[in-house]
Design a protein around this motif. Structure first.
Motif, PDB file in Angstrom:
ATOM      1  N   TYR A   1       0.851  -1.206   0.000  1.00  0.00           N
ATOM      2  CA  TYR A   1       0.000   0.000   0.000  1.00  0.00           C
ATOM      3  C   TYR A   1       0.879   1.246   0.000  1.00  0.00           C
ATOM      4  CZ  TYR A   1      -3.223   3.583   1.522  1.00  0.00           C
ATOM      5  OH  TYR A   1      -3.955   4.745   1.613  1.00  0.00           O
TER       6      TYR A   1
ATOM      7  N   PRO B   1       0.284   5.363   0.415  1.00  0.00           N
ATOM      8  CA  PRO B   1      -0.726   6.398   0.671  1.00  0.00           C
ATOM      9  C   PRO B   1      -0.824   7.364  -0.504  1.00  0.00           C
ATOM     10  CG  PRO B   1       0.762   6.159   2.548  1.00  0.00           C
ATOM     11  CD  PRO B   1       1.337   5.339   1.428  1.00  0.00           C
ATOM     12  N   PRO B   2      -2.003   7.926  -0.736  1.00  0.00           N
ATOM     13  CA  PRO B   2      -2.170   8.900  -1.825  1.00  0.00           C
ATOM     14  C   PRO B   2      -1.195  10.062  -1.638  1.00  0.00           C
ATOM     15  CG  PRO B   2      -4.287   8.356  -0.830  1.00  0.00           C
ATOM     16  CD  PRO B   2      -3.227   7.683   0.001  1.00  0.00           C
ATOM     17  N   GLY B   3      -0.648  10.536  -2.734  1.00  0.00           N
ATOM     18  CA  GLY B   3       0.241  11.689  -2.668  1.00  0.00           C
ATOM     19  C   GLY B   3       1.673  11.351  -2.322  1.00  0.00           C
ATOM     20  N   GLN B   4       2.016  10.079  -2.196  1.00  0.00           N
ATOM     21  CA  GLN B   4       3.405   9.701  -1.859  1.00  0.00           C
ATOM     22  C   GLN B   4       4.235   9.576  -3.122  1.00  0.00           C
ATOM     23  OE1 GLN B   4       4.771   8.691   1.470  1.00  0.00           O
ATOM     24  NE2 GLN B   4       3.079  10.060   1.942  1.00  0.00           N
TER      25      GLN B   4
END
Length: 114
Positions: A109, A111-114
């Motif tokens: 996974y 995270p969004p924006g990584q």
């Protein structure tokens, strides 16, 4: 899926009041986090709440028919004091042991924006 599955989660996250959060504070240090385990798709862990904590959790977080907590939105389980990294989803309750919450997230996974 049974017809009741939509009932297993509140329609929208239900925030806790400051008073409700204060009732849960004494239990937070006693929450137990399992080691992670995985299959080909997901990593899993279970979070064990102190049994007495269930009595302090607001009624509308509970599934009255099953005698367990509902499936909680991330905002809800975080409000209870459960701390985990991003991406975890509360996907199942263990009816024989309603104080154990089962979580999963996709392997690798990001995270969004990584």
């Amino acid at each position: 899926m049974s017809g009741n599955d939509y009932n297993r989660r509140n329609k929208v996250p239900r925030p806790l009041s400051d008073h409700e959060k204060a009732r849960l504070d004494e239990f937070i240090d006693s929450i137990h986090y399992s080691a992670r385990y995985s299959d080909d798709e997901y990593e899993y862990r279970h979070v064990q709440l102190p049994k007495n904590m269930l009595k302090a959790i607001p009624k509308d977080y509970h599934d009255q028919q099953k005698g367990t907590l509902k499936l909680l939105w991330e905002e809800e389980w975080r409000a209870l004091g459960i701390t985990q990294s991003l991406g975890w989803e509360h996907y199942e309750v263990h009816e024989p042991e309603p104080h154990i919450l089962l979580f999963k997230r996709p392997i690798n996974y990001v995270p969004p924006g990584q």
